[in-house]
Each structure stands twice: as C-alpha cells, then as structure tokens.
Enzyme design. Structure first.
Site, PDB file in Angstrom:
ATOM      1  N   HIS A 124      -4.106  -9.532   7.511  1.00  0.00           N
ATOM      2  CA  HIS A 124      -3.992 -10.120   6.212  1.00  0.00           C
ATOM      3  C   HIS A 124      -3.547 -11.820   7.155  1.00  0.00           C
ATOM      4  CE1 HIS A 124      -3.318  -6.319   4.946  1.00  0.00           C
ATOM      5  NE2 HIS A 124      -4.115  -6.858   4.038  1.00  0.00           N
ATOM      6  N   ASP A 173     -34.485 -27.487  19.676  1.00  0.00           N
ATOM      7  CA  ASP A 173     -33.640 -26.822  19.797  1.00  0.00           C
ATOM      8  C   ASP A 173     -32.940 -27.711  20.935  1.00  0.00           C
ATOM      9  OD1 ASP A 173     -35.206 -25.684  21.416  1.00  0.00           O
ATOM     10  OD2 ASP A 173     -34.950 -23.533  20.334  1.00  0.00           O
ATOM     11  N   GLY A 204     -42.708 -31.453  25.640  1.00  0.00           N
ATOM     12  CA  GLY A 204     -43.233 -30.233  26.579  1.00  0.00           C
ATOM     13  C   GLY A 204     -44.397 -31.096  27.286  1.00  0.00           C
ATOM     14  N   SER A 234     -42.537 -21.877  26.191  1.00  0.00           N
ATOM     15  CA  SER A 234     -42.755 -22.625  26.987  1.00  0.00           C
ATOM     16  C   SER A 234     -43.257 -21.705  28.358  1.00  0.00           C
ATOM     17  CB  SER A 234     -42.131 -23.548  27.880  1.00  0.00           C
ATOM     18  OG  SER A 234     -42.301 -24.730  26.754  1.00  0.00           O
ATOM     19  N   ASP A 237       1.044  -1.309   0.263  1.00  0.00           N
ATOM     20  CA  ASP A 237       0.224   0.907   0.390  1.00  0.00           C
ATOM     21  C   ASP A 237       0.804   1.137   0.023  1.00  0.00           C
ATOM     22  OD1 ASP A 237      -2.741  -0.969   0.350  1.00  0.00           O
ATOM     23  OD2 ASP A 237      -2.658  -1.759   1.984  1.00  0.00           O
ATOM     24  N   ASP A 277     -43.497 -35.219  22.616  1.00  0.00           N
ATOM     25  CA  ASP A 277     -43.647 -33.806  22.605  1.00  0.00           C
ATOM     26  C   ASP A 277     -43.266 -33.797  23.230  1.00  0.00           C
ATOM     27  OD1 ASP A 277     -43.619 -31.619  21.691  1.00  0.00           O
ATOM     28  OD2 ASP A 277     -44.943 -31.480  23.725  1.00  0.00           O
TER      29      ASP A 277
END
Length: 587
Positions: A224, A414, A571, A460, A111, A569
C-alpha cells in the site's frame, strides 16, 4: 508513478472489476452491494475458506474464488479494509456454513479488526468459524514492526491455496485451520519496488524528498506504498542478494523469522506487483533461482511466478519462500499435494502437475549424427583474399553508417534498423577473422549465412537470410562438374534467382519504400552491365529515391510524425552503403 488511468472513478472501478470476475468464471457470482464474490451453490459440502481485503491487489482475493480454493472473498475500496458487516454477510449469507468457515486475512490492522469482529459475531451466533492471520513480510524487522508484527503480503496466497485444496478434499475445520496456520508459520516474503503507485481518483501528490529517485529501489516497500527498510542504488543481482539476505540470514536477529536450510524442501513464489513485464519477470526468476542455489544451496521443489498479489500497477516484485512441512494428514494431504491440486479460479496460474514436478526430467532432444548440417563443397571457386577484403570494406561502411541509419529509422520506424545492421556486420567481421579460409563459394556463403541467421533478427534479418540462402542455392545449381572460378554472369543469374525467391515471401517491390528499392537496381544493373561499381551507384540512387516516397509496407506505414519525407528508407540506405563498400573493396 503513472497517474493516467482508463477508469478514474474508484467506486466504479472496483465494482466493474468484481463483475468481470463473474464473466470469466461462471461458477462464481457477485453480491454487488457488499462487494462479495462467492461460489454458487451446488458443489459437495465442505469447509468454506474465505478471505479478502482492500481492492488493488488483484487477482487477490476475488479471483481466487472457485473450486479448490476460496469459497468467498470480500472486497474493500482501494487499499482499505472491507467493513465487519460486509464480512459478516459473507459468512452468514453467501457461503456454506454447515461444516464450518475458515477466514484467512493478511496482517493489517483494519483487516484484522473488521474480519475479527465478523468472526466473533458468527461464533456468538453458534457457527464454527476460525481465523488465521498471515504475516510473512520480513522487509520490516521486529524493532520497527513492534506489536503490530509482520505485514501480510504475497505469501498469503500459498496459505489460501493449501487451505482451499484441503477443504475441497472434505477435511474437517480443525484440520483445515491447523494446516493453514502451519503454512503461515513456515512462510517468509520480501518485496522491492522502483516507485510508488497512484490510486485512481486521488490527486497526484507534489514531488517531495520522499519520492524514490530514478536510480533508487526501495527494499521492503509494502503493498500500500508503506515504506520499506532501506533505499539503495542497486542492479538486479545486488538487489536479489540483499532480499535473500533479509529472508535467510540467520545472524540478522531483527529479521530472522524462519530457519531454512539446504536440507529443507521449499516452494518459491516470485510475485509481480503489477507493472513488471512478463519478459523481465522471467529474468528476475532466473536471478533468484540462481542465487538461491549458488549462495544458499537451496533448490526449490516448486517454483511459481506471475501476478498473484499486486499493488495496482506497482513496478516491483516480491519473493516468498515456503518451508514445506509435514501436515501429519497423510498422502494426498501433504503441503505439496495441496499446492499442486487443481483449482478452478481465474487468478490461480500454476499449471504444472505433481507428476511433472516429480519427474523433473533432464532429457533433451540432442542432434543425431544423421542430422548433420555439414555443407558439401561446390565446384565454384573465388579468391578468398579478395572476397574477405571486399566484404570487410562493405561491412565497415555499414558500421560507419549506423548513426545515420538509426536517425532515419527513429523518424520513420522504431529506431532499431541501424543497430541491427551494425550487429550483423560486426558478427560477420568476427567470423571472417576466425573461420578457416576457403576458396569455395558455397562454403564461404554458408559461413556468412549462419552468422546472418543467428545475429540479425526482425524483418531485415529474415529478408537477408532468405535472399542469401536462395543465392547459395542458385550458385549450386550452376556449379560445373569440375572446379572453375565463379563469374560475374553466374553471380548475376544467382542474384536474379534470389530476387524471384524473395518475392514469394514478401510483396515488397520497387516504389514501396523498402530495401528492395536499392536491391532491385543493383541486381538489374549488374545483369545488364556486369559492373559492380555502376550497380552499387544504381542502388545508391534507388535509396535516395525513397525520400518523399510514401511507404506501402513495413512499420513506416503505421508511424506518424513529421520528417519522414526528408529522409530515405533506412533499410534501403543501409543496403546501398553495403554495396558501395563492396564495390570499393573490389577495386
């Protein structure tokens, strides 16, 4: 490092990214052949500030082109300097030259040589052009830096911003040049990274001993992939401590480049090298600010954070400190004035005004006496010993079931359902130990609801909070004029009311594979029989019935993969475990 990219052709990548800047800011345009972004003509005459360097550091420098900042920026290929001819064309053909041109570059050999050659060519043709080279990196000390000196990193953007703002005020080239140089001379920076980056289009190198280990961080790594000063196994507080020592320790003769004391005004820039999440960067900023004040008695007068100069998708950050110094140019042209001045450039992301910084209000909106959340007692009574015993049994059963709930949710969701239920259960247990004993149903429920609302998040948590608040409301509606024990019939009626209230906020119904598949059977059976044990067994049967049931609601709808047909399930299973524990505790 990640070698996966959406665009693998580096030439197309750079060109298309430059073109995108013109789509985001209509005041700039692109010389595609020479990879120059420049400001369109039509603004007031002023000194033109230009910069540039290798691509891969976005938004630097092309996205800093705009009113109040750069007049032009020249881009090289990824991590490679643009040619002298590109820079020469920018100076001679793409920016206003009448009042002079200031070139600002980072201290990298390519540069400095290419921009310097173009500057000398422009001077030889009779133009007024000056150049400032910024070397702010303290990651590599004097001994290792040798004659090359310090590298330029993210602090460079502060030099560009201050110089660009001064140019926009109509200052002559001499003032703009001297102020830029003054800023660069009062600037120190250091970076750290958890990994090297991969350049699109390049082959992936074979693993070697030079690679950073999983637990290592490299302090002083260049933008870099250049090596830094050391590699350490360090947590964030320890890492920040080391970085600030490299910046501020006056006893470090190799790295002590600038005296900054607690009496000096400073600007702090925490720069994202590309792959640090906004959430995590916030935590880093907090750690840096805390340590600056605690260990160095430094309280920055300006704090900037974000992606200003990246290293592609670098998993790291840098810290820059600017010592605010008098420009000698008077009000409106002081360093902070120029830093705060507006800039119409898409890469500049400092939105707080000078006035807001100066006021630094400490006011907060405190709770007024009239906003008291004190809950009034009801006339419904329960046995506090039995209530605590039953609830404790239910919560302990939920905690014991966490591994199973987590396993089921890992397959169909998840993976956080079990942890969320366990966190809420543990918080309620702590509350039961600390809270003042009460035989009032409304007060007892209020204590539970407060914990649920603060310790359980996600879907939930919201469902349980809505349901319990509706439950408390319904019981209050049934409260007699004089104290009386709460009955199973009252609980049943309140539970039915809660189900109805919950239905206003969620479309979930039995058969949708949610916790409703356990809740509905429990409430329905209790209303018919008044028996908690058989009601809990109905909830358990409802939860088991979700095996093989296709989800209509919740994250399970979007989650693919195998195995969901064989698990209930999460929950519904967790709620059934709670209700079974509750029935056992009431025996």
């Amino acid at each position: 490092m990640s070698a996966k990219h959406f665009i693998n052709d580096p030439t197309h990548l750079v060109t298309s990214a430059l073109r995108a800047i013109t789509l985001l800011n209509p005041s700039v345009t692109l010389d595609a052949e020479n990879k120059i972004i420049y400001r369109r003509p039509g603004h007031a005459s002023q000194v033109s500030v230009i910069s540039g360097g290798g691509s891969g550091h976005e938004p630097s420098f092309a996205a800093f082109v705009g009113d109040g900042l750069l007049a032009g920026a020249v881009a090289g290929t990824i991590f490679a300097s643009p040619s002298a001819e590109q820079v020469r064309r920018c100076i001679l053909q793409r920016v206003e030259r009448e009042r002079g041109v200031l070139v600002i570059v980072m201290n990298y050999t390519g540069d400095v040589l290419n921009f310097g050659m173009a500057v000398e060519k422009a001077k030889a043709s009779g133009l007024a052009v000056e150049m400032v080279v910024v070397g702010d990196d303290t990651g590599v000390g004097r001994k290792k830096g040798g004659k090359v000196g310090r590298r330029g990193i993210a602090g460079t953007v502060l030099v560009q911003k201050i110089a660009g703002a001064l140019a926009a005020k109509g200052a002559p080239l001499k003032e703009v040049h001297e102020t830029a140089r003054l800023t660069a001379n009062n600037l120190i920076s250091i970076g750290a990274s958890l990994s090297h980056v991969h350049v699109p289009g390049r082959s992936v190198p074979e693993p070697s001993d030079e690679d950073l280990k999983e637990s290592e961080v490299e302090i002083g790594m260049g933008i870099h992939n250049e090596p830094g000063s050391e590699r350490k196994v360090e947590d964030l507080p320890g890492l920040v401590k080391t970085m600030l020592m490299h910046l501020l320790d006056t006893s470090d003769e190799d790295r002590h480049f600038l005296d900054i004391s607690s009496d000096d005004e400073t600007v702090l820039l925490v720069n994202n090298l590309g792959s640090v999440s906004v959430l995590e960067l916030g935590g880093i900023v907090n750690e840096v600010v805390d340590q600056l004040e605690k260990d160095w008695k430094i309280k920055p007068v300006r704090i900037l954070a974000g992606s200003f100069m990246t290293s592609l998708n670098g998993l790291g950050f840098s810290i820059s400190l600017l010592k605010v110094t008098d420009t000698g140019l008077g009000d409106g042209k002081l360093m902070l004035d120029l830093l705060d001045a507006p800039a119409e450039a898409t890469g500049w992301s400092a939105a707080v005004s000078t006035k807001t910084w100066q006021i630094r209000s400490a006011a907060t909106r405190e709770k007024d006496a009239g906003d008291s959340e004190e809950v009034q007692p009801s006339n419904l009574q329960l046995d506090p010993v039995l209530a605590k015993k039953a609830l404790t049994a239910a919560l302990n059963r939920v905690i014991a079931a966490e591994p199973d709930v987590t396993n089921y949710d890992t397959i169909v969701g998840d993976g956080d359902c079990g942890i969320g239920l366990k966190r809420g259960a543990e918080a309620i247990l702590k509350m039961l130990e600390r809270a003042k004993k009460t035989n009032d149903v409304a007060l007892f429920l209020h204590n539970v609801i407060q914990v649920v609302e603060t310790s359980m998040d996600g879907t939930s948590g919201a469902i349980y909070a809505i349901f319990l608040n509706a439950l408390a409301h319904s019981l209050r509606l049934q409260s007699p004029s004089s104290p009386k024990p709460v009955t199973v019939e009252m609980w049943s009626k309140a539970l039915e009311f809660s189900l109805e209230a919950l239905g206003k906020y969620t479309p979930a119904r039995p058969g949708d594979r949610t916790l409703i598949d356990a809740l509905y059977p429990f409430v329905g059976t209790l209303s018919k029989t008044g028996d908690v044990k058989s009601s809990a067994q109905a909830a358990e049967a409802g939860a088991k019935g979700t095996r093989g049931m296709k989800a209509s609601l919740g994250r399970t709808v979007y989650v693919g993969g195998e195995g969901w047909q064989g698990v209930p399930d999460p929950g519904a299973y967790g709620l059934a475990e709670f209700l079974l524990g509750l029935s056992e505790g009431l025996d």
